[in-house]
Design a protein around this motif. Structure first.
Motif, PDB file in Angstrom:
ATOM      1  N   ALA A  83       0.976  -1.457  -0.388  1.00 45.96           N
ATOM      2  CA  ALA A  83      -0.177   0.256   0.262  1.00 45.96           C
ATOM      3  C   ALA A  83       0.893   1.507   0.408  1.00 45.96           C
ATOM      4  CB  ALA A  83      -0.754   0.003   0.984  1.00 45.96           C
ATOM      5  N   ARG A  84       0.308   2.016  -0.633  1.00 46.00           N
ATOM      6  CA  ARG A  84       1.315   3.904  -1.247  1.00 46.00           C
ATOM      7  C   ARG A  84       0.533   4.701   0.450  1.00 46.00           C
ATOM      8  NH1 ARG A  84      -0.825   7.087  -4.991  1.00 46.00           N
ATOM      9  NH2 ARG A  84      -0.751   9.105  -3.701  1.00 46.00           N
ATOM     10  N   ARG A  85       1.578   4.714   0.693  1.00 39.89           N
ATOM     11  CA  ARG A  85       1.380   5.959   1.892  1.00 39.89           C
ATOM     12  C   ARG A  85       1.081   7.168   1.886  1.00 39.89           C
ATOM     13  NH1 ARG A  85       1.466   4.040   7.607  1.00 39.89           N
ATOM     14  NH2 ARG A  85       3.361   2.406   7.541  1.00 39.89           N
ATOM     15  N   ARG A  86      -0.227   8.052   2.010  1.00 37.13           N
ATOM     16  CA  ARG A  86      -0.819   9.056   2.005  1.00 37.13           C
ATOM     17  C   ARG A  86      -0.276   9.717   3.101  1.00 37.13           C
ATOM     18  NH1 ARG A  86      -5.250   8.765  -1.902  1.00 37.13           N
ATOM     19  NH2 ARG A  86      -4.556   6.391  -2.986  1.00 37.13           N
ATOM     20  N   ILE A  87      -0.630   9.819   4.021  1.00 40.04           N
ATOM     21  CA  ILE A  87      -0.593  10.369   5.494  1.00 40.04           C
ATOM     22  C   ILE A  87       1.116   9.675   6.469  1.00 40.04           C
ATOM     23  CG2 ILE A  87      -0.675  10.988   7.670  1.00 40.04           C
ATOM     24  CD1 ILE A  87      -3.373   9.786   6.515  1.00 40.04           C
ATOM     25  N   PRO A  88       2.117  11.367   6.186  1.00 42.91           N
ATOM     26  CA  PRO A  88       3.862  10.747   6.293  1.00 42.91           C
ATOM     27  C   PRO A  88       3.979  10.191   7.302  1.00 42.91           C
ATOM     28  CG  PRO A  88       2.977  13.321   5.748  1.00 42.91           C
ATOM     29  CD  PRO A  88       1.361  12.952   5.429  1.00 42.91           C
ATOM     30  N   THR A  89       3.921   9.428   7.802  1.00 48.79           N
ATOM     31  CA  THR A  89       4.465   9.342   8.936  1.00 48.79           C
ATOM     32  C   THR A  89       4.455   9.522  10.096  1.00 48.79           C
ATOM     33  OG1 THR A  89       5.428   6.890   7.930  1.00 48.79           O
ATOM     34  CG2 THR A  89       5.800   6.705  10.568  1.00 48.79           C
ATOM     35  N   ALA A  90       4.989  10.830   9.885  1.00 52.08           N
ATOM     36  CA  ALA A  90       4.861  11.832  11.676  1.00 52.08           C
ATOM     37  C   ALA A  90       3.273  11.786  11.887  1.00 52.08           C
ATOM     38  CB  ALA A  90       6.434  12.546  11.519  1.00 52.08           C
ATOM     39  N   ASP A  91       3.029  13.232  10.842  1.00 50.86           N
ATOM     40  CA  ASP A  91       1.650  13.305  11.051  1.00 50.86           C
ATOM     41  C   ASP A  91       0.654  12.536  11.267  1.00 50.86           C
ATOM     42  OD1 ASP A  91       2.774  15.730   9.686  1.00 50.86           O
ATOM     43  OD2 ASP A  91       1.480  15.357   8.467  1.00 50.86           O
ATOM     44  N   GLY A  92       0.800  10.967  11.187  1.00 47.12           N
ATOM     45  CA  GLY A  92      -0.072   9.631  11.415  1.00 47.12           C
ATOM     46  C   GLY A  92       0.220   9.978  12.802  1.00 47.12           C
ATOM     47  N   ASN A  93       1.599   9.257  13.175  1.00 52.69           N
ATOM     48  CA  ASN A  93       1.759   8.651  14.433  1.00 52.69           C
ATOM     49  C   ASN A  93       0.779   9.920  15.795  1.00 52.69           C
ATOM     50  OD1 ASN A  93       2.971   6.325  14.214  1.00 52.69           O
ATOM     51  ND2 ASN A  93       4.728   7.028  13.681  1.00 52.69           N
ATOM     52  N   ALA A  94       1.207  10.899  15.645  1.00 49.00           N
ATOM     53  CA  ALA A  94       1.322  12.652  16.473  1.00 49.00           C
ATOM     54  C   ALA A  94      -0.413  12.396  16.352  1.00 49.00           C
ATOM     55  CB  ALA A  94       1.296  13.466  15.794  1.00 49.00           C
ATOM     56  N   ALA A  95      -1.225  11.741  15.707  1.00 48.95           N
ATOM     57  CA  ALA A  95      -2.478  12.045  15.408  1.00 48.95           C
ATOM     58  C   ALA A  95      -3.352  10.531  16.437  1.00 48.95           C
ATOM     59  CB  ALA A  95      -3.229  11.690  14.135  1.00 48.95           C
ATOM     60  N   VAL A  96      -2.451   9.516  15.850  1.00 51.22           N
ATOM     61  CA  VAL A  96      -2.582   8.492  16.733  1.00 51.22           C
ATOM     62  C   VAL A  96      -2.431   8.874  18.509  1.00 51.22           C
ATOM     63  CG1 VAL A  96      -2.089   5.775  17.865  1.00 51.22           C
ATOM     64  CG2 VAL A  96      -2.587   6.900  15.310  1.00 51.22           C
ATOM     65  N   ARG A  97      -1.046   9.418  18.386  1.00 46.12           N
ATOM     66  CA  ARG A  97      -0.845   9.730  20.447  1.00 46.12           C
ATOM     67  C   ARG A  97      -1.866  10.529  20.432  1.00 46.12           C
ATOM     68  NH1 ARG A  97       4.002  10.124  17.755  1.00 46.12           N
ATOM     69  NH2 ARG A  97       4.074  12.281  18.085  1.00 46.12           N
ATOM     70  N   ALA A  98      -2.369  12.162  20.030  1.00 46.55           N
ATOM     71  CA  ALA A  98      -3.427  12.501  20.297  1.00 46.55           C
ATOM     72  C   ALA A  98      -4.840  12.227  20.755  1.00 46.55           C
ATOM     73  CB  ALA A  98      -3.501  13.998  19.222  1.00 46.55           C
ATOM     74  N   VAL A  99      -4.828  11.230  19.427  1.00 46.14           N
ATOM     75  CA  VAL A  99      -6.464  10.352  19.858  1.00 46.14           C
ATOM     76  C   VAL A  99      -5.982   9.573  21.240  1.00 46.14           C
ATOM     77  CG1 VAL A  99      -8.276   8.782  18.952  1.00 46.14           C
ATOM     78  CG2 VAL A  99      -7.686  10.468  17.333  1.00 46.14           C
ATOM     79  N   ALA A 100      -4.858   8.601  21.217  1.00 53.62           N
ATOM     80  CA  ALA A 100      -4.804   7.831  22.666  1.00 53.62           C
ATOM     81  C   ALA A 100      -4.690   8.634  23.719  1.00 53.62           C
ATOM     82  CB  ALA A 100      -3.828   7.304  22.757  1.00 53.62           C
ATOM     83  N   ALA A 101      -4.527  10.140  23.807  1.00 55.88           N
ATOM     84  CA  ALA A 101      -4.386  10.887  25.133  1.00 55.88           C
ATOM     85  C   ALA A 101      -6.170  12.011  25.375  1.00 55.88           C
ATOM     86  CB  ALA A 101      -3.541  12.649  24.872  1.00 55.88           C
ATOM     87  N   GLY A 102      -7.059  11.669  24.027  1.00 58.94           N
ATOM     88  CA  GLY A 102      -8.211  11.858  24.528  1.00 58.94           C
ATOM     89  C   GLY A 102      -8.336  12.893  23.021  1.00 58.94           C
ATOM     90  N   SER A 103      -8.394  14.119  22.819  1.00 55.72           N
ATOM     91  CA  SER A 103      -8.590  14.531  21.331  1.00 55.72           C
ATOM     92  C   SER A 103      -9.411  13.783  21.480  1.00 55.72           C
ATOM     93  CB  SER A 103      -7.354  14.807  20.295  1.00 55.72           C
ATOM     94  OG  SER A 103      -7.880  15.187  18.912  1.00 55.72           O
ATOM     95  N   SER A 104     -10.919  15.172  20.698  1.00 55.60           N
ATOM     96  CA  SER A 104     -11.445  14.300  20.127  1.00 55.60           C
ATOM     97  C   SER A 104     -11.907  15.797  18.686  1.00 55.60           C
ATOM     98  CB  SER A 104     -13.142  15.235  21.145  1.00 55.60           C
ATOM     99  OG  SER A 104     -12.703  16.660  21.469  1.00 55.60           O
ATOM    100  N   ASP A 105     -10.701  16.449  18.691  1.00 55.03           N
ATOM    101  CA  ASP A 105     -10.620  17.004  17.146  1.00 55.03           C
ATOM    102  C   ASP A 105     -10.185  16.286  16.553  1.00 55.03           C
ATOM    103  OD1 ASP A 105      -9.330  20.076  16.439  1.00 55.03           O
ATOM    104  OD2 ASP A 105      -8.121  17.820  15.207  1.00 55.03           O
ATOM    105  N   ARG A 106     -11.499  16.464  15.415  1.00 53.46           N
ATOM    106  CA  ARG A 106     -12.320  16.250  13.856  1.00 53.46           C
ATOM    107  C   ARG A 106     -10.711  15.344  13.182  1.00 53.46           C
ATOM    108  NH1 ARG A 106     -17.251  17.241  10.355  1.00 53.46           N
ATOM    109  NH2 ARG A 106     -17.538  15.517   9.536  1.00 53.46           N
ATOM    110  N   THR A 107     -10.330  16.806  12.939  1.00 49.77           N
ATOM    111  CA  THR A 107      -9.163  16.537  11.901  1.00 49.77           C
ATOM    112  C   THR A 107      -8.309  15.320  12.507  1.00 49.77           C
ATOM    113  OG1 THR A 107      -9.398  18.686  11.195  1.00 49.77           O
ATOM    114  CG2 THR A 107      -7.322  17.858  10.464  1.00 49.77           C
ATOM    115  N   GLU A 108      -8.000  15.501  13.962  1.00 54.75           N
ATOM    116  CA  GLU A 108      -6.639  14.558  15.096  1.00 54.75           C
ATOM    117  C   GLU A 108      -7.397  13.502  14.072  1.00 54.75           C
ATOM    118  OE1 GLU A 108      -4.193  16.956  17.226  1.00 54.75           O
ATOM    119  OE2 GLU A 108      -5.940  16.585  18.345  1.00 54.75           O
ATOM    120  N   ARG A 109      -8.676  13.284  14.787  1.00 59.41           N
ATOM    121  CA  ARG A 109      -9.012  11.709  14.215  1.00 59.41           C
ATOM    122  C   ARG A 109      -9.338  11.270  13.303  1.00 59.41           C
ATOM    123  NH1 ARG A 109     -11.259   9.954  18.568  1.00 59.41           N
ATOM    124  NH2 ARG A 109     -13.165   8.830  18.447  1.00 59.41           N
TER     125      ARG A 109
END
Length: 129
Positions: free
Chosen positions: A2-28
């Protein structure tokens, strides 16, 4: 693969934010799409289609290639459930048993592949075998 469309750093940051409780639509949304990319990266193939409407879909898992019509192995769930599965706050068996995940087909079992990011989650997996 599969081809990555989301840079790994951005994806990992979004995962960490959601794990920390973020309800931001863009991050989710980014976390869902990145985790689908990560699943396809870790389990390349075309025998299972994983759907998280309306945010994303991926094909993964080695096996017979699906070419047209409805795939024989389909997994579908909502974004919140998918994120709980990839973070490890919800176990595969519990999700399927409770009906929050629809899984059809012989290969439609992701229990060996999930969670994808257990280290990001502050709470343990529940209901897994």
């Amino acid at each position: 693969m599969a081809r990555r469309r989301i840079p790994t750093a951005d994806g990992n940051a979004a995962v960490r934010a959601v794990a920390a409780g973020s309800s931001d639509r863009t991050e989710r949304t980014t976390a869902v799409r990145f985790s689908l990319e990560e699943l396809a990266f870790r389990a390349p193939g075309n025998s299972v289609e994983v759907r998280v409407p309306p945010l994303g879909v991926t094909q993964c898992v080695e096996g017979p290639r699906h070419t047209r019509g409805t795939p024989p192995n389909v997994i579908e769930t909502d974004a919140d459930t998918w994120l709980a599965l990839v973070l490890g706050t919800l176990g595969w068996d519990a999700a399927v048993t409770s009906g929050v995940v629809a899984a059809s087909g012989r290969r439609a079992d992701l229990s060996a592949l999930l969670p994808l990011f257990p280290q990001a989650s502050p709470t343990p997996v529940t209901g897994s075998a």
